[in-house]
Design an enzyme around this catalytic site. Structure first.
Site, PDB file in Angstrom:
ATOM      1  N   GLU A 142       0.854  -1.223  -0.158  1.00  0.00           N
ATOM      2  CA  GLU A 142      -0.079  -0.039  -0.082  1.00  0.00           C
ATOM      3  C   GLU A 142       0.780   1.402   0.206  1.00  0.00           C
ATOM      4  O   GLU A 142       0.418   2.397  -0.393  1.00  0.00           O
ATOM      5  CB  GLU A 142      -0.974  -0.181   1.253  1.00  0.00           C
ATOM      6  CG  GLU A 142      -1.739  -1.427   1.022  1.00  0.00           C
ATOM      7  CD  GLU A 142      -3.069  -1.263   1.983  1.00  0.00           C
ATOM      8  OE1 GLU A 142      -3.558  -0.304   2.383  1.00  0.00           O
ATOM      9  OE2 GLU A 142      -3.369  -2.262   2.314  1.00  0.00           O
TER      10      GLU A 142
ATOM     11  N   TYR B 244      -3.132   4.882   6.797  1.00  0.00           N
ATOM     12  CA  TYR B 244      -2.495   3.691   7.118  1.00  0.00           C
ATOM     13  C   TYR B 244      -1.138   3.657   6.336  1.00  0.00           C
ATOM     14  O   TYR B 244      -0.178   3.416   6.748  1.00  0.00           O
ATOM     15  CB  TYR B 244      -3.411   2.450   6.870  1.00  0.00           C
ATOM     16  CG  TYR B 244      -2.552   1.394   6.730  1.00  0.00           C
ATOM     17  CD1 TYR B 244      -1.837   0.790   7.978  1.00  0.00           C
ATOM     18  CD2 TYR B 244      -2.689   0.312   5.486  1.00  0.00           C
ATOM     19  CE1 TYR B 244      -1.057  -0.653   7.485  1.00  0.00           C
ATOM     20  CE2 TYR B 244      -1.937  -0.668   5.668  1.00  0.00           C
ATOM     21  CZ  TYR B 244      -1.424  -1.124   6.559  1.00  0.00           C
ATOM     22  OH  TYR B 244      -0.505  -2.328   6.549  1.00  0.00           O
TER      23      TYR B 244
HETATM   24  P1  NAD Z   1      -2.857  -7.389  13.026  1.00  0.00           P
HETATM   25  O1  NAD Z   1      -3.702  -6.250  13.070  1.00  0.00           O
HETATM   26  O2  NAD Z   1      -3.366  -8.349  12.852  1.00  0.00           O
HETATM   27  O3  NAD Z   1      -1.802  -7.420  14.391  1.00  0.00           O
HETATM   28  C1  NAD Z   1      -0.885  -6.080  14.668  1.00  0.00           C
HETATM   29  C2  NAD Z   1      -0.203  -6.726  15.717  1.00  0.00           C
HETATM   30  O4  NAD Z   1       0.441  -5.840  16.407  1.00  0.00           O
HETATM   31  C3  NAD Z   1      -1.269  -7.097  17.100  1.00  0.00           C
HETATM   32  O5  NAD Z   1      -0.728  -8.269  17.687  1.00  0.00           O
HETATM   33  C4  NAD Z   1      -1.280  -5.886  17.980  1.00  0.00           C
HETATM   34  O6  NAD Z   1      -1.455  -6.200  19.252  1.00  0.00           O
HETATM   35  C5  NAD Z   1       0.206  -5.397  17.751  1.00  0.00           C
HETATM   36  N1  NAD Z   1       0.528  -4.083  17.973  1.00  0.00           N
HETATM   37  C6  NAD Z   1      -0.420  -2.924  17.653  1.00  0.00           C
HETATM   38  N2  NAD Z   1       0.417  -1.785  18.187  1.00  0.00           N
HETATM   39  C7  NAD Z   1       1.257  -2.175  19.191  1.00  0.00           C
HETATM   40  C8  NAD Z   1       2.143  -1.302  19.497  1.00  0.00           C
HETATM   41  N3  NAD Z   1       2.205  -0.123  19.669  1.00  0.00           N
HETATM   42  N4  NAD Z   1       3.104  -2.217  20.394  1.00  0.00           N
HETATM   43  C9  NAD Z   1       3.238  -3.311  20.260  1.00  0.00           C
HETATM   44  N5  NAD Z   1       2.394  -4.254  19.737  1.00  0.00           N
HETATM   45  C10 NAD Z   1       1.658  -3.609  19.005  1.00  0.00           C
HETATM   46  O7  NAD Z   1      -1.691  -7.184  11.796  1.00  0.00           O
HETATM   47  P2  NAD Z   1      -1.256  -8.169  10.550  1.00  0.00           P
HETATM   48  O8  NAD Z   1      -2.311  -8.015   9.399  1.00  0.00           O
HETATM   49  O9  NAD Z   1      -0.607  -9.354  10.889  1.00  0.00           O
HETATM   50  O10 NAD Z   1      -0.163  -7.287  10.033  1.00  0.00           O
HETATM   51  C11 NAD Z   1       1.230  -7.167  10.399  1.00  0.00           C
HETATM   52  C12 NAD Z   1       2.085  -6.529   9.720  1.00  0.00           C
HETATM   53  O11 NAD Z   1       2.235  -6.839   8.361  1.00  0.00           O
HETATM   54  C13 NAD Z   1       2.055  -5.004   9.879  1.00  0.00           C
HETATM   55  O12 NAD Z   1       3.026  -4.348   9.912  1.00  0.00           O
HETATM   56  C14 NAD Z   1       1.130  -4.682   8.448  1.00  0.00           C
HETATM   57  O13 NAD Z   1       1.249  -3.323   8.232  1.00  0.00           O
HETATM   58  C15 NAD Z   1       1.986  -5.814   7.612  1.00  0.00           C
HETATM   59  N6  NAD Z   1       1.122  -6.141   6.176  1.00  0.00           N
HETATM   60  C16 NAD Z   1       0.037  -6.744   6.617  1.00  0.00           C
HETATM   61  C17 NAD Z   1      -0.827  -7.216   5.245  1.00  0.00           C
HETATM   62  C18 NAD Z   1      -2.317  -7.879   5.650  1.00  0.00           C
HETATM   63  O14 NAD Z   1      -2.673  -8.258   4.404  1.00  0.00           O
HETATM   64  N7  NAD Z   1      -2.702  -8.168   6.805  1.00  0.00           N
HETATM   65  C19 NAD Z   1      -0.259  -7.089   4.084  1.00  0.00           C
HETATM   66  C20 NAD Z   1       0.936  -6.417   3.850  1.00  0.00           C
HETATM   67  C21 NAD Z   1       1.895  -6.149   5.056  1.00  0.00           C
HETATM   68  P1  TYD Z   2      -9.028  -4.835   3.287  1.00  0.00           P
HETATM   69  O1  TYD Z   2      -9.025  -6.260   3.656  1.00  0.00           O
HETATM   70  O2  TYD Z   2      -9.309  -3.762   4.241  1.00  0.00           O
HETATM   71  O3  TYD Z   2      -7.544  -4.474   2.682  1.00  0.00           O
HETATM   72  P2  TYD Z   2      -6.933  -3.292   2.137  1.00  0.00           P
HETATM   73  O4  TYD Z   2      -5.835  -3.102   3.072  1.00  0.00           O
HETATM   74  O5  TYD Z   2      -6.205  -3.922   0.825  1.00  0.00           O
HETATM   75  O6  TYD Z   2      -7.703  -2.290   1.650  1.00  0.00           O
HETATM   76  O7  TYD Z   2      -9.993  -4.543   1.972  1.00  0.00           O
HETATM   77  C1  TYD Z   2      -9.481  -5.266   0.716  1.00  0.00           C
HETATM   78  C2  TYD Z   2     -10.569  -4.863  -0.262  1.00  0.00           C
HETATM   79  O8  TYD Z   2     -11.999  -5.040  -0.137  1.00  0.00           O
HETATM   80  C3  TYD Z   2     -10.446  -3.230  -0.444  1.00  0.00           C
HETATM   81  O9  TYD Z   2     -10.505  -2.919  -1.885  1.00  0.00           O
HETATM   82  C4  TYD Z   2     -11.548  -2.746   0.365  1.00  0.00           C
HETATM   83  C5  TYD Z   2     -12.668  -3.827   0.107  1.00  0.00           C
HETATM   84  N1  TYD Z   2     -13.624  -4.311   1.119  1.00  0.00           N
HETATM   85  C6  TYD Z   2     -14.949  -4.302   0.966  1.00  0.00           C
HETATM   86  O10 TYD Z   2     -15.470  -4.003  -0.259  1.00  0.00           O
HETATM   87  N2  TYD Z   2     -15.783  -4.387   1.967  1.00  0.00           N
HETATM   88  C7  TYD Z   2     -15.561  -4.492   3.324  1.00  0.00           C
HETATM   89  O11 TYD Z   2     -16.230  -4.600   4.103  1.00  0.00           O
HETATM   90  C8  TYD Z   2     -14.026  -4.475   3.555  1.00  0.00           C
HETATM   91  C9  TYD Z   2     -13.559  -4.460   4.913  1.00  0.00           C
HETATM   92  C10 TYD Z   2     -13.141  -4.252   2.547  1.00  0.00           C
END
Ligand code: NAD
Ligand code: TYD
Length: 342
Positions: free
Chosen positions: A130, A152
């Site tokens: 992103e 974000y």
């Molecule tokens: P998540 O929201 O499931 O988990 C985040 C974790 O960080 C939680 O356990 C939370 O308690 C902890 N946390 C938040 N604030 C904190 C703080 N101040 N101190 C200590 N711990 C804290 O997130 P996720 O989806 O597992 O994402 C993990 C990482 O991967 C993030 O850096 C996110 O930006 C990155 N990321 C996520 C995705 C995705 O699709 N979910 C994709 C690419 C990158």
């Molecule tokens: P999301 O899982 O929030 O990830 P991203 O960080 O890539 O936005 O959303 C994935 C895609 O799905 C994004 O284009 C927004 C869309 N979306 C919906 O259409 N409905 C929903 O309720 C949510 C949470 C996301």
């Protein structure tokens, strides 16, 4: 690198990574450092705590709290930090960006400073596709400028820039990976796939934003973990690596696929008002990681099927979250009165 501190290890990707690393490297020890926000959940690590009791430890702490961070690094003789800790949901960043700036920007700085002062062997930053912003055509390369558009994405991009500054200025041995959208076990049901799957199981409408034609690259969380592992061990210091499949999936097609897999009707799809500043497309060029020998083990369709199966079989995990006050309040604020086209 034998003693890893995995910050944010009680979240979705972090907990999968902790399990993956402990299974893969019999001589590694892991300390999870996590604040346990709404998204952090020790249920994600329940089996890990039992199976790896001698090589796993948990410290509850905020990455913004420098003294506690340093204390944990010293107490556990940490060699490297892998930083997953972040506020991660775009919609929440639109409602209230404050915690995003605190954790994703300031918290990253606190970890970098601790890594520098205590002379750690590696600081690895988990970042996201992103940061490149909306990509109308082609695919983002690591050398492309960052152009984030949501609070974000802007906070994550700021973290990346600070990581690079510590490499250039202080010679801190850093690496960064930028992952595409992950799916798989233990993803908090605010992100689209677990939200749609768990709603569909309960015959609750699937809120589809705008025209539903936005494109994402969904990859399986363990493929992401393998990519991070590879960069940790073989990546160039100071390097940035994209991780994704390069496949494209529109939200509307994802909704149909999930409903098909669960045997639920299309009438559950509910168009709702679009997200503000919604990025229509992300796309990653992953040739740099492939050159290190990485290949995703799952196609997007495999990843989706695996994920649906996990949520269908693990209601013990998501039902308490969805019925909790925090989730109910969030859902109301985010979705109530948002329907369009009825
Ligand atoms: P998540 O929201 O499931 O988990 C985040 C974790 O960080 C939680 O356990 C939370 O308690 C902890 N946390 C938040 N604030 C904190 C703080 N101040 N101190 C200590 N711990 C804290 O997130 P996720 O989806 O597992 O994402 C993990 C990482 O991967 C993030 O850096 C996110 O930006 C990155 N990321 C996520 C995705 C995705 O699709 N979910 C994709 C690419 C990158
Ligand atoms: P999301 O899982 O929030 O990830 P991203 O960080 O890539 O936005 O959303 C994935 C895609 O799905 C994004 O284009 C927004 C869309 N979306 C919906 O259409 N409905 C929903 O309720 C949510 C949470 C996301």
């Amino acid at each position: 690198m034998r003693n890893l501190m995995i910050t944010g290890g009680a979240g979705f990707i972090g907990s999968n990574f902790v399990r993956y690393m402990l299974e893969r490297y019999a001589d590694y020890r892991v300390v999870v450092y996590d604040k346990l926000t709404y998204a952090g959940n020790l249920d994600n690590l329940k089996d890990v705590a039992e199976r790896f009791a001698d090589r796993y430890a948990f410290v509850k702490g905020d990455i913004c709290d420098a003294a506690t961070v340093r204390g944990a690094i010293q107490a556990h003789e940490v060699d490297a930090i892998v930083n997953f800790a972040a506020e991660t949901h775009v919609d929440r960043s639109i409602m209230d960006p404050d915690a995003f700036i605190q954790t994703d920007v300031y918290g990253t700085y606190v970890l970098l400073e601790a890594a520098r002062e205590l002379g750690l062997e590696r600081y690895h930053q988990i970042s996201t596709d992103e940061v490149y912003g909306h990509v109308p055509q082609g695919a983002s390369k690591e050398s492309d400028p960052v152009a984030p558009r949501s609070p974000y994405a802007a906070s994550k991009a700021s973290g990346d820039l600070m990581v690079n500054a510590y490499f250039i200025t202080y010679g801190l041995p850093v690496t960064i990976t930028r992952g595409a959208n992950n799916i798989g076990p233990y993803q908090y049901p605010e992100k689209v796939v677990p939200l749609f799957v768990t709603n569909a199981i309960d015959d609750i409408p699937l809120p589809l934003y705008g025209d539903g034609l936005q494109v994402r690259d969904y990859h399986y969380v363990l493929d992401h973990c393998e990519g991070i592992d590879l960069v940790l061990h073989k990546g160039e210091i100071g390097g940035v690596y994209n991780i994704g499949t390069g496949a494209e999936m529109r939200n509307v097609d994802m909704a149909h696929l999930l409903l098909d897999l669960l045997g639920k009707p299309e009438s559950l799809i509910q168009p709702v008002r679009d997200r503000a500043g919604h990025d229509r497309r992300y796309s990653l060029d992953v040739s740099k990681l492939r050159a290190l020998g990485w290949e995703p083990a799952h196609t997007c369709e495999d990843a989706v099927a695996e994920t649906v199966r996990w949520y269908a079989e693990n209601e013990w995990w998501w039902r308490p979250i969805k019925s909790g006050d925090h989730y109910q309040e969030y859902y109301k604020q985010q979705y109530e009165g948002r329907e369009v086209g009825d």
